[in-house]
Design a protein around this motif. Structure first.
Motif, PDB file in Angstrom:
ATOM      1  N   UNK A 127       0.837  -1.211   0.000  1.00 16.72           N
ATOM      2  CA  UNK A 127       0.000   0.000   0.000  1.00 16.72           C
ATOM      3  C   UNK A 127       0.864   1.250   0.000  1.00 16.72           C
ATOM      4  N   UNK A 128       1.963   1.197   0.748  1.00 13.92           N
ATOM      5  CA  UNK A 128       2.883   2.333   0.796  1.00 13.92           C
ATOM      6  C   UNK A 128       3.480   2.611  -0.584  1.00 13.92           C
ATOM      7  N   UNK A 129       3.819   1.574  -1.309  1.00 19.88           N
ATOM      8  CA  UNK A 129       4.416   1.775  -2.640  1.00 19.88           C
ATOM      9  C   UNK A 129       3.423   2.437  -3.589  1.00 19.88           C
ATOM     10  N   UNK A 130       2.158   2.053  -3.496  1.00 24.29           N
ATOM     11  CA  UNK A 130       1.130   2.693  -4.330  1.00 24.29           C
ATOM     12  C   UNK A 130       0.939   4.151  -3.916  1.00 24.29           C
ATOM     13  N   UNK A 131       0.938   4.385  -2.617  1.00 20.29           N
ATOM     14  CA  UNK A 131       0.796   5.761  -2.118  1.00 20.29           C
ATOM     15  C   UNK A 131       1.955   6.626  -2.589  1.00 20.29           C
ATOM     16  N   UNK A 132       3.157   6.067  -2.552  1.00 18.35           N
ATOM     17  CA  UNK A 132       4.343   6.807  -2.965  1.00 18.35           C
ATOM     18  C   UNK A 132       4.240   7.246  -4.429  1.00 18.35           C
ATOM     19  N   UNK A 181       2.940   3.719  11.393  1.00 25.63           N
ATOM     20  CA  UNK A 181       3.772   4.271  10.318  1.00 25.63           C
ATOM     21  C   UNK A 181       5.258   4.168  10.634  1.00 25.63           C
ATOM     22  N   UNK A 182       6.029   3.836   9.610  1.00 25.11           N
ATOM     23  CA  UNK A 182       7.486   3.734   9.722  1.00 25.11           C
ATOM     24  C   UNK A 182       8.100   4.500   8.559  1.00 25.11           C
ATOM     25  N   UNK A 183       9.413   4.448   8.453  1.00 24.30           N
ATOM     26  CA  UNK A 183      10.095   5.048   7.308  1.00 24.30           C
ATOM     27  C   UNK A 183      10.823   3.945   6.554  1.00 24.30           C
ATOM     28  N   UNK A 184      10.252   3.520   5.432  1.00 27.10           N
ATOM     29  CA  UNK A 184      10.835   2.468   4.612  1.00 27.10           C
ATOM     30  C   UNK A 184      11.946   3.062   3.753  1.00 27.10           C
ATOM     31  N   UNK A 185      13.080   2.393   3.723  1.00 27.45           N
ATOM     32  CA  UNK A 185      14.240   2.886   2.983  1.00 27.45           C
ATOM     33  C   UNK A 185      13.864   3.213   1.538  1.00 27.45           C
ATOM     34  N   UNK A 186      14.094   4.460   1.129  1.00 23.73           N
ATOM     35  CA  UNK A 186      13.816   4.891  -0.234  1.00 23.73           C
ATOM     36  C   UNK A 186      12.418   5.437  -0.444  1.00 23.73           C
ATOM     37  N   UNK A 187      11.539   5.344   0.585  1.00 25.24           N
ATOM     38  CA  UNK A 187      10.149   5.774   0.397  1.00 25.24           C
ATOM     39  C   UNK A 187       9.713   6.872   1.373  1.00 25.24           C
ATOM     40  N   UNK A 188      10.305   6.942   2.543  1.00 22.84           N
ATOM     41  CA  UNK A 188      10.096   8.066   3.465  1.00 22.84           C
ATOM     42  C   UNK A 188       8.625   8.418   3.654  1.00 22.84           C
ATOM     43  N   UNK A 189       7.825   7.400   3.969  1.00 23.99           N
ATOM     44  CA  UNK A 189       6.374   7.595   3.955  1.00 23.99           C
ATOM     45  C   UNK A 189       5.853   8.555   5.016  1.00 23.99           C
ATOM     46  N   UNK A 195       7.346  -3.621 -12.069  1.00 25.11           N
ATOM     47  CA  UNK A 195       6.752  -2.518 -12.846  1.00 25.11           C
ATOM     48  C   UNK A 195       6.626  -1.259 -11.993  1.00 25.11           C
ATOM     49  N   UNK A 196       6.172  -1.417 -10.759  1.00 24.08           N
ATOM     50  CA  UNK A 196       6.022  -0.261  -9.893  1.00 24.08           C
ATOM     51  C   UNK A 196       7.380   0.314  -9.508  1.00 24.08           C
ATOM     52  N   UNK A 197       8.346  -0.555  -9.294  1.00 20.79           N
ATOM     53  CA  UNK A 197       9.717  -0.110  -8.997  1.00 20.79           C
ATOM     54  C   UNK A 197      10.266   0.702 -10.164  1.00 20.79           C
ATOM     55  N   UNK A 198      10.050   0.211 -11.388  1.00 16.32           N
ATOM     56  CA  UNK A 198      10.570   0.890 -12.567  1.00 16.32           C
ATOM     57  C   UNK A 198       9.893   2.241 -12.766  1.00 16.32           C
ATOM     58  N   UNK A 199       8.609   2.328 -12.449  1.00 18.22           N
ATOM     59  CA  UNK A 199       7.907   3.613 -12.525  1.00 18.22           C
ATOM     60  C   UNK A 199       8.525   4.621 -11.561  1.00 18.22           C
ATOM     61  N   UNK A 200       8.816   4.158 -10.348  1.00 21.05           N
ATOM     62  CA  UNK A 200       9.436   5.040  -9.361  1.00 21.05           C
ATOM     63  C   UNK A 200      10.826   5.460  -9.823  1.00 21.05           C
ATOM     64  N   UNK A 201      11.594   4.501 -10.347  1.00 16.58           N
ATOM     65  CA  UNK A 201      12.942   4.819 -10.836  1.00 16.58           C
ATOM     66  C   UNK A 201      12.880   5.881 -11.935  1.00 16.58           C
TER      67      UNK A 201
END
Length: 302
Positions: free
Chosen positions: A32-37, A61-69, A287-293
């Protein structure tokens, strides 16, 4: 009376069934965090807000490396002018190591900082920082910094390196990491204090230099438990395992290791299996990783 007692028992049992078990960040949070990001980065703030809230309702809530939610959610609330939440989460950020300048230098927070709640937050900042420092194990932080320096002492210096000395250092680090993991768990920023350019440590880097047998039999299962609890990031776990396979002439299974010029290092060909593997340890689908990249490359140049 007996009927009333039976109804009461049924109500209690029903409530017990509805009670949510302890959060598993792998199954309840990360995806869910990745979609929110992605929604945040594409400025769909209403969607991002809802997705962040869904994740935070499932797990703390936490801070996931690379996403800083936590930071991105806080900014989202400021943009949407939900200042009560901005105030609440801004304080969380300070207790997780952020500084006041983070808010002062970001125009998204201008209106919030000028508001009554923003002024209250500024007044409370010093006390929040004191609380952070008081609760942080700065001695352990300094030890981890020293370990990171020692880890890189001989690496990258060519063929003339005395690898016997480096191996001895790595063994000491293995032993110490086991002690830390068994006593306090994974050393997060909240436990040891915030990282800065001056105070930088990297437990994930140390884990990449553990011996195969102890890595796969102790560190991998241990770190996966930390990932489930939200204290270690999934990328640390994926990198540990993929590096092991690549160094043993086998294809990686999570796609965590990329080439300098782009693309993935030797990886299994079944991309659906790669995605399944990634999700199973809390990483986003490829796919989601590549979109973020792609977004990072456009916005930040990397």
């Amino acid at each position: 009376m007996r009927i009333l007692l039976l109804l009461l028992i049924l109500i209690i049992v029903g409530c017990t069934k509805k009670k949510k078990p302890d959060c598993n960040y792998i199954t309840d949070y990360y995806q869910t965090i990745y979609k929110a990001d992605y929604e945040f980065e594409t400025e769909n703030y209403e969607k991002a807000f809802k997705l962040y809230q869904d994740a935070f309702n499932s797990c703390n809530p936490i801070t996931t490396l690379g996403y800083n939610e936590i930071a991105k959610f806080t900014e989202t609330t400021a943009i949407l002018e939900n200042y009560e939440l901005t105030y609440e989460f801004a304080k969380k950020l300070i207790l997780n190591g952020s500084e006041l300048s983070k808010f002062q230098n970001n125009t998204s927070f201008n209106k919030f900082m000028a508001s009554q709640l923003g002024q209250q937050f500024i007044e409370e900042y010093d006390e929040l920082r004191k609380e952070l420092v008081a609760n942080a194990d700065l001695k352990l932080r300094d030890e981890l910094i020293t370990m990171r320096i020692a880890d890189q002492m001989y690496r990258g210096q060519g063929r003339d390196v005395d690898w016997g000395v480096q191996d001895s250092i790595d063994k000491l680090h293995e032993k110490r990491l086991i002690e830390i993991f068994e006593s306090i768990g994974y050393p997060t920023d909240k436990i040891v204090g915030p990282q800065t350019k001056k105070y930088k440590f990297d437990v994930g880097l140390l884990l990449l230099h553990t011996k195969d047998s102890i890595r796969m039999n102790y560190f991998v299962p241990k770190v996966k438990e930390f990932v489930k609890k939200g204290t270690a990031s999934p990328s640390v776990l994926g990198s540990m395992i993929d590096q092991h396979y690549l160094y043993n002439d086998q294809p990686q299974i999570y796609g965590s290791r990329v080439k300098q010029g782009g693309g993935y290092e030797n990886m299994i060909l079944d991309l659906k299996k790669v995605d399944s593997n990634r999700v199973s340890i809390g990483l986003p689908p490829l796919e989601l990783k590549q979109k973020k990249d792609s977004l990072n490359k456009i916005k930040y140049g990397f």
